[in-house]
Write a protein that holds these residues in place. Sequence first.
Motif, PDB file in Angstrom:
ATOM      1  N   GLY A 307       0.827  -1.201   0.000  1.00  0.00           N
ATOM      2  CA  GLY A 307       0.000   0.000   0.000  1.00  0.00           C
ATOM      3  C   GLY A 307       0.861   1.250   0.000  1.00  0.00           C
ATOM      4  N   CYS A 308       0.522   2.193   0.877  1.00  0.00           N
ATOM      5  CA  CYS A 308       1.244   3.464   0.918  1.00  0.00           C
ATOM      6  C   CYS A 308       2.106   3.552   2.180  1.00  0.00           C
ATOM      7  N   THR A 309       3.032   4.490   2.163  1.00  0.00           N
ATOM      8  CA  THR A 309       3.892   4.716   3.323  1.00  0.00           C
ATOM      9  C   THR A 309       3.154   5.525   4.388  1.00  0.00           C
ATOM     10  N   GLN A 310       3.666   5.432   5.614  1.00  0.00           N
ATOM     11  CA  GLN A 310       3.130   6.246   6.704  1.00  0.00           C
ATOM     12  C   GLN A 310       3.275   7.723   6.375  1.00  0.00           C
ATOM     13  N   GLU A 311       4.382   8.092   5.767  1.00  0.00           N
ATOM     14  CA  GLU A 311       4.630   9.483   5.421  1.00  0.00           C
ATOM     15  C   GLU A 311       3.563  10.019   4.474  1.00  0.00           C
ATOM     16  N   PHE A 312       3.172   9.217   3.498  1.00  0.00           N
ATOM     17  CA  PHE A 312       2.154   9.689   2.570  1.00  0.00           C
ATOM     18  C   PHE A 312       0.802   9.793   3.263  1.00  0.00           C
ATOM     19  N   TYR A 313       0.474   8.834   4.105  1.00  0.00           N
ATOM     20  CA  TYR A 313      -0.780   8.887   4.861  1.00  0.00           C
ATOM     21  C   TYR A 313      -0.852  10.176   5.670  1.00  0.00           C
ATOM     22  N   GLU A 314       0.252  10.580   6.258  1.00  0.00           N
ATOM     23  CA  GLU A 314       0.280  11.785   7.086  1.00  0.00           C
ATOM     24  C   GLU A 314       0.351  13.069   6.259  1.00  0.00           C
ATOM     25  N   SER A 315       0.544  12.953   4.942  1.00  0.00           N
ATOM     26  CA  SER A 315       0.613  14.150   4.104  1.00  0.00           C
ATOM     27  C   SER A 315      -0.761  14.762   3.840  1.00  0.00           C
ATOM     28  N   TYR A 316      -1.829  13.999   4.049  1.00  0.00           N
ATOM     29  CA  TYR A 316      -3.182  14.538   3.908  1.00  0.00           C
ATOM     30  C   TYR A 316      -3.473  15.517   5.044  1.00  0.00           C
ATOM     31  N   ASP A 317      -4.335  16.492   4.787  1.00  0.00           N
ATOM     32  CA  ASP A 317      -4.871  17.290   5.895  1.00  0.00           C
ATOM     33  C   ASP A 317      -5.598  16.366   6.864  1.00  0.00           C
ATOM     34  N   ASP A 318      -5.554  16.697   8.126  1.00  0.00           N
ATOM     35  CA  ASP A 318      -6.260  15.870   9.112  1.00  0.00           C
ATOM     36  C   ASP A 318      -7.753  15.788   8.836  1.00  0.00           C
ATOM     37  N   THR A 319      -8.300  16.829   8.212  1.00  0.00           N
ATOM     38  CA  THR A 319      -9.738  16.858   7.931  1.00  0.00           C
ATOM     39  C   THR A 319     -10.091  16.235   6.586  1.00  0.00           C
ATOM     40  N   ASP A 320      -9.092  15.865   5.818  1.00  0.00           N
ATOM     41  CA  ASP A 320      -9.310  15.362   4.453  1.00  0.00           C
ATOM     42  C   ASP A 320      -9.931  13.962   4.507  1.00  0.00           C
ATOM     43  N   GLU A 321     -11.180  13.858   4.070  1.00  0.00           N
ATOM     44  CA  GLU A 321     -11.902  12.592   4.149  1.00  0.00           C
ATOM     45  C   GLU A 321     -11.337  11.535   3.202  1.00  0.00           C
ATOM     46  N   ARG A 322     -10.566  11.948   2.223  1.00  0.00           N
ATOM     47  CA  ARG A 322     -10.006  10.989   1.275  1.00  0.00           C
ATOM     48  C   ARG A 322      -8.988  10.063   1.933  1.00  0.00           C
ATOM     49  N   ARG A 323      -8.331  10.543   2.963  1.00  0.00           N
ATOM     50  CA  ARG A 323      -7.260   9.762   3.598  1.00  0.00           C
ATOM     51  C   ARG A 323      -7.760   8.404   4.072  1.00  0.00           C
ATOM     52  N   ASP A 324      -8.825   8.409   4.884  1.00  0.00           N
ATOM     53  CA  ASP A 324      -9.273   7.160   5.489  1.00  0.00           C
ATOM     54  C   ASP A 324     -10.281   6.408   4.635  1.00  0.00           C
ATOM     55  N   VAL A 325     -10.669   6.989   3.510  1.00  0.00           N
ATOM     56  CA  VAL A 325     -11.416   6.228   2.506  1.00  0.00           C
ATOM     57  C   VAL A 325     -10.431   5.460   1.630  1.00  0.00           C
ATOM     58  N   THR A 326      -9.283   6.059   1.390  1.00  0.00           N
ATOM     59  CA  THR A 326      -8.295   5.464   0.489  1.00  0.00           C
ATOM     60  C   THR A 326      -7.408   4.446   1.182  1.00  0.00           C
ATOM     61  N   VAL A 413     -12.542  20.504  -5.813  1.00  0.00           N
ATOM     62  CA  VAL A 413     -12.224  19.115  -5.482  1.00  0.00           C
ATOM     63  C   VAL A 413     -11.812  18.994  -4.022  1.00  0.00           C
ATOM     64  N   ARG A 414     -11.014  19.924  -3.547  1.00  0.00           N
ATOM     65  CA  ARG A 414     -10.563  19.880  -2.154  1.00  0.00           C
ATOM     66  C   ARG A 414     -11.713  20.137  -1.175  1.00  0.00           C
ATOM     67  N   GLU A 415     -12.580  21.050  -1.537  1.00  0.00           N
ATOM     68  CA  GLU A 415     -13.694  21.368  -0.645  1.00  0.00           C
ATOM     69  C   GLU A 415     -14.610  20.170  -0.480  1.00  0.00           C
ATOM     70  N   ARG A 416     -14.850  19.449  -1.573  1.00  0.00           N
ATOM     71  CA  ARG A 416     -15.692  18.253  -1.463  1.00  0.00           C
ATOM     72  C   ARG A 416     -15.080  17.248  -0.491  1.00  0.00           C
ATOM     73  N   ALA A 417     -13.764  17.163  -0.448  1.00  0.00           N
ATOM     74  CA  ALA A 417     -13.080  16.218   0.431  1.00  0.00           C
ATOM     75  C   ALA A 417     -12.916  16.749   1.853  1.00  0.00           C
ATOM     76  N   ASN A 418     -13.396  17.971   2.106  1.00  0.00           N
ATOM     77  CA  ASN A 418     -13.240  18.630   3.404  1.00  0.00           C
ATOM     78  C   ASN A 418     -11.770  18.891   3.725  1.00  0.00           C
ATOM     79  N   ALA A 419     -10.970  19.068   2.675  1.00  0.00           N
ATOM     80  CA  ALA A 419      -9.575  19.471   2.839  1.00  0.00           C
ATOM     81  C   ALA A 419      -9.510  21.001   2.837  1.00  0.00           C
ATOM     82  N   THR A 420      -8.464  21.543   3.391  1.00  0.00           N
ATOM     83  CA  THR A 420      -8.290  22.990   3.433  1.00  0.00           C
ATOM     84  C   THR A 420      -8.199  23.547   2.019  1.00  0.00           C
ATOM     85  N   VAL A 421      -8.994  24.550   1.717  1.00  0.00           N
ATOM     86  CA  VAL A 421      -8.932  25.152   0.382  1.00  0.00           C
ATOM     87  C   VAL A 421      -7.748  26.109   0.323  1.00  0.00           C
TER      88      VAL A 421
END
Length: 504
Positions: A307-326, A413-421
């Motif tokens: 899968g992905c590295t821990q570093e990449f997982y942590e590169s998402y905004d904490d509020t970004d819903e894509r992180r834990d869906v992906t 696209v970012r707003e839909r994911a609840n990531a910081t615009v």
Amino acid sequence: MLKMKKIIYSLILMVLLAGCTTLEEDVFSELSPTNFYTSAADADAAVIAIYNGLNRRPFHDTYFTSLTFMQAPHSATRAAFRRMYANYSFDASENRILGSYWAAAYDIINRANAAIDRIPSIEMDENEKASLVAEAKWLRAYNYFNLVRFFGDVPLLLKESTSLEDANPSRAPMDEVYAAIVADLKEGLDNLPPSRGNGEKMGRVAAGTAKFLLAKVYLTMAGEPLNDASHLQEAHTLLSDLYANRGEYGFGLLENYADIFDLENELNAEIVFAVQQSRIEGQGTAMAHMWGPLRSPFGGTGQYHGGCTQEFYESYDDTDERRDVTWLERYQLRGANQVVVFGERLPNGALGPYGETRNGMSPAKYQDPEQECCDGETDIIIYRFSDVMLMLAEIENELNGPGAAALGYLNEVRERANATVYDPQAATSQEEFRELIYKERFWEFSFEFHEIFDIRRMGKVQEAIETGFETQLFGTVYDPRYELYPIPLTEIQTNSNITQNPGW
């Protein structure tokens, strides 16, 4: 349902084309490609058989994730046969993935060529005939688009192969292959319905699908290695039409990112094209089983290929819903009341099935709790409507710089994911905005078969190798040959007219 219909038609077609004979001396019936194509139903079955070629082999999954995801700088794996693609230690003799994909792609193309050549002679409604031929051409174009991006110059077969004389084609230059792709897709703009709606042909390509792929082809041509930006405005026009008239084409941006991948919500409005799957033996995907973690709660027992590295997982905004869906950061062990967290030891101190971070965090987009092993129901999503916005943002930047329009598409696209615009000063140059797009495409489309294509067309192969997790561990040094894959050795050994890519 399309899935069941597709399977039935494909099985019928295989039986019909194989011929039907007895073991007695007398032949009671015999059907060949020559006399099979006699009705509208035959024409439809021939086109469905092209889809069926995609269904099993490229997306089962051994081929496509190895050829696309493993080159991402954030990929990690515990499977040696995938690791060689992550660190570029394979060569032209590797046949499990490289040679098998080549053979599968050309088999699908030959199915398309047969339909394109033979359907026009059938007596049937002319509009339906033109639509089916255009559909077959879209599928041919899609396969050539993958081949030319993987290998560069490739044989360009636009007629059905029916004899040994057709078996040894030479390679056509990339620009000729792209010209054929563009011609095929343009036919779909005029002859395919705008959308498929909710009828029995739902999920099959339509005019909106053709516009989308044509725009992506134009954008790809503007990047490495062709660097032909002459079609960027045409791509912008196509995408602007899709964006403004999304309802007409049956597309839309779902409010909830997780809903895109819900097994009960397949072929939703965000899906531009997906390869449909079924739990019927031989008709499904092993994606969830191969990539799910050990003792996985979904998709069989889970082989945990990586899968992905821990570093990449942590590169998402904490509020970004894509992180834990992906990515599956934690899960409950199948058959046990115990939650396992990535990188943590079990309560008894043992490393556990998910404790070794070197192997990567499993992808979570493909889940089918009811599949036992290798035939999952989860459709393989190839293209999504959010890509319209990200392509528009990228093209706006190339044509007009990082202004409000480019930033607006990206922020949607970012707003839909609840990531910081991003604020207006997020990028003050074209190059800075390209970097935003590069990162955004990883966050939005991880594990959806875009990685290597984006890396290559954006000129990032050397950077990805120099910063990649697997390449750094292996000590891979960039070589220009890595910009393309080698032509499979099996093809070179059997076709004297095929040459190898430089350096391989």
